[in-house]
Every structure is written in structure tokens, then in C-alpha cells.
Design a protein around this motif. Structure first.
Motif, short mmCIF file in Angstrom:
data_model
loop_
_atom_site.label_atom_id
_atom_site.label_comp_id
_atom_site.label_asym_id
_atom_site.label_seq_id
_atom_site.Cartn_x
_atom_site.Cartn_y
_atom_site.Cartn_z
N SER A 106 3.19 -8.49 -2.18
CA SER A 106 3.40 -7.60 -1.03
C SER A 106 4.65 -8.01 -0.27
CB SER A 106 2.19 -7.67 -0.09
OG SER A 106 2.50 -7.03 1.13
N LEU A 107 5.35 -7.03 0.27
CA LEU A 107 6.52 -7.32 1.10
C LEU A 107 6.13 -7.63 2.54
CD1 LEU A 107 9.52 -5.03 0.32
CD2 LEU A 107 8.74 -7.09 -0.80
N GLY A 108 4.92 -7.26 2.93
CA GLY A 108 4.54 -7.50 4.32
C GLY A 108 3.37 -6.62 4.71
N ASP A 109 2.92 -6.80 5.93
CA ASP A 109 1.73 -6.09 6.39
C ASP A 109 2.08 -4.72 6.92
OD1 ASP A 109 0.29 -8.27 5.60
OD2 ASP A 109 0.24 -9.19 7.59
N PHE A 110 2.52 -3.88 6.00
CA PHE A 110 2.80 -2.48 6.30
C PHE A 110 2.66 -1.73 4.99
CE2 PHE A 110 6.83 -2.85 4.18
CZ PHE A 110 7.22 -4.16 4.43
N VAL A 111 2.54 -0.41 5.07
CA VAL A 111 2.28 0.37 3.86
C VAL A 111 3.46 1.30 3.57
CG1 VAL A 111 0.68 1.92 2.69
CG2 VAL A 111 -0.19 0.24 4.32
N LEU A 112 4.06 1.12 2.40
CA LEU A 112 5.10 2.02 1.92
C LEU A 112 4.43 3.15 1.15
CD1 LEU A 112 7.38 -0.80 0.49
CD2 LEU A 112 7.88 0.57 2.51
N SER A 113 5.17 4.23 0.93
CA SER A 113 4.57 5.36 0.21
C SER A 113 4.51 5.09 -1.30
CB SER A 113 5.36 6.64 0.47
OG SER A 113 6.72 6.42 0.17
N1 ADE Z 1 3.61 -0.73 -1.84
C1 ADE Z 1 3.20 -0.10 -0.74
N2 ADE Z 1 3.30 -0.88 0.34
C2 ADE Z 1 3.81 -2.07 -0.11
C3 ADE Z 1 4.13 -3.31 0.51
N3 ADE Z 1 3.96 -3.51 1.81
N4 ADE Z 1 4.60 -4.30 -0.26
C4 ADE Z 1 4.75 -4.12 -1.58
N5 ADE Z 1 4.45 -2.99 -2.22
C5 ADE Z 1 3.99 -1.97 -1.49
#
Ligand code: ADE
Length: 240
Positions: free
Chosen positions: A140-147
Motif C-alpha cells: 500500500s502507498l498509504g492510508d487512502f484509497v485510489l480508484s
Molecule cells: N490501490 C488503491 N488504493 C491504493 C493505495 N493506497 N495503495 C496502493 N494501491 C492502491
């Protein structure tokens, strides 16, 4: 392909995605772009949809147990991973907010190896069984949500590529070392010496290298202590 043949290709990012046109994207510019042109690394995409087996090229389905969104099918993803790993060394990474947090030490490990296979998820996620069966490294890149995983893949690959031999000049390499101390960076200043009534700290104009070094180190410590108590704790424990 033999290990030697794989190594001869240079550091390779092989990306499994539903959106191959997103790559190399920003990695075709600037530092990473120049390194790509020079052949220091390779960017290869594979379209997950090519591994679907039905007429409609379906890659996802509704979740067992109900709920919103769609889940990527394990059979399709497994076939894509099998093809991706056939002539590629290096770990297979699945980018997901459920993964272990990406840190510079993992980036360093990945950059030292032959490359990465990066699986970019879409929809609600990936069937858990293929994560287990293929022993995917969830990051994970961090405590957030990518699409989707694509912007995360771009960030991960960028972080690796800048560490490859021949990508950065000597100056930038030194900046990398300063992160290695476990502290955040000290603040930077350039001309003009006074801007909108704000002056550059006196010590930086003194030409006294040792005093400047001490000032920067103290600033790095103070910034880290105030902004990142977690890093500060680790730094102090390491020193003790
Ligand atoms: N895909 C959706 N959100 C992500 C995140 N925070 N880090 C890595 N992959 C992701």
C-alpha cells in the motif's frame, strides 16, 4: 529465458493492468524518461483482458456473499500472472490499501533486484485465493484509497527507477543518503536572499561549512520530531 538473459534486459517493470495506455505515462518524462530512453530500465505492460476466456472478455464478477462492486476473477488473474512470470524474475506485487506500507527499504530491495511484476487492481479488489496461491506481495502507498492500482504502480516504479545505477547524478545521490539517516530533510533556500520580507537563515550565508552542516542536522531532527513522532522514535532507538 535463462537468468542471464533476464538480467541482460535491464531492470524491468512488467505491469498487469486493464489500462495499459496509462504507462509509461509520467515515467516517460524527466529522470525516469531519460533512463527509459537510455535502456537502463524497461516498462512492459500486459492487458489483463487478454487473459479472459469468454467472448465478452470478462475479467470480473459479483462478490459471493453480496455487496457492492465487482471482484477480479482468480482464473483470469492467475493466467495473466503465469504469463508475466514466465520470462521475468523478481517479486509479484499487488497494490492495495490492505498491503504493507511502502517504505524506502522495500524500494531499495526492489531496485537492487531484476525488476518487478506489478498487478494493478480495479473494482472492489481481487479474489483472495489468487493472492494466496501466487503469494503476491501486497503493498500500500498509504492510508487512502485510489480508484485503481495504476497511479500507485507509477509511484512505486518511479521510486525504484531513481535508485538504479546511472539514473541520478552525484548531487541527487547525496540527497538520497540524507533520507537514509532516518530523518526528514532540512529546509532548502535559494535566491533571492530576501523575498517578500522573508530572509534566508543567516548561517546559510556564512560560508561556514561545519556550522551549516550542524544547523541542517538540527533542523532535520526538529522537523522529524514535530512532524513524524514515529520516525523520531525509531531514529532515537537506533542511536541509543
Ligand atoms: N490501490 C488503491 N488504493 C491504493 C493505495 N493506497 N495503495 C496502493 N494501491 C492502491
Amino acid at each position: 529465458m535463462t537468468e542471464d538473459a533476464i538480467a541482460a534486459k535491464g531492470w524491468t517493470a512488467r505491469i498487469l493492468t486493464l489500462f495499459p495506455d496509462m504507462f509509461p505515462g509520467p515515467l516517460g518524462q524527466s529522470l525516469a524518461g531519460k533512463a527509459l530512453e537510455k535502456g537502463i530500465w524497461r516498462c512492459e505492460t500486459m492487458d489483463i483482458r487478454d487473459f479472459a476466456t469468454d467472448r465478452h472478455r470478462t475479467v470480473d464478477d459479483t462478490p459471493f456473499g453480496g455487496g457492492a462492486g465487482m471482484v477480479m476473477r482468480p482464473d483470469v488473474i492467475d493466467a495473466a500472472l503465469a504469463a508475466a512470470m514466465r520470462d521475468h524474475a523478481g517479486p509479484a506485487i499487488y497494490l492495495t490499501p490492505r498491503g504493507r506500507l511502502l517504505k524506502q527499504d522495500l524500494v531499495r530491495d526492489l531496485a537492487t533486484g531484476p525488476g518487478v511484476v506489478v498487478l494493478c487492481g480495479r473494482y472492489e479488489g481481487l479474489d483472495e485465493r489468487v493472492i494466496e496461491a501466487r503469494q503476491l506481495l501486497e503493498v500500500s502507498l498509504g492510508d487512502f484509497v485510489l480508484s485503481g492500482g495504476e497511479p500507485a504502480a507509477l509511484a512505486l516504479i518511479d521510486a525504484c527507477v531513481r535508485l538504479l545505477p546511472g539514473v541520478m547524478g552525484a548531487e541527487e545521490t547525496l540527497a538520497e543518503e540524507s533520507f537514509n539517516t532516518g530523518l526528514l530533510e532540512y529546509p532548502h533556500y535559494t535566491r533571492p536572499a530576501e523575498w517578500n520580507g522573508r530572509k534566508v537563515p543567516e548561517v546559510l550565508m556564512s560560508g561556514h561549512h561545519e556550522k551549516i552542516r550542524q544547523w541542517r542536522h538540527a533542523e532535520a531532527e526538529e522537523t522529524t520530531r514535530l512532524r513524524r513522532p514515529d520516525l523520531w522514535d525509531a531514529y532515537q532507538k537506533r542511536g541509543a
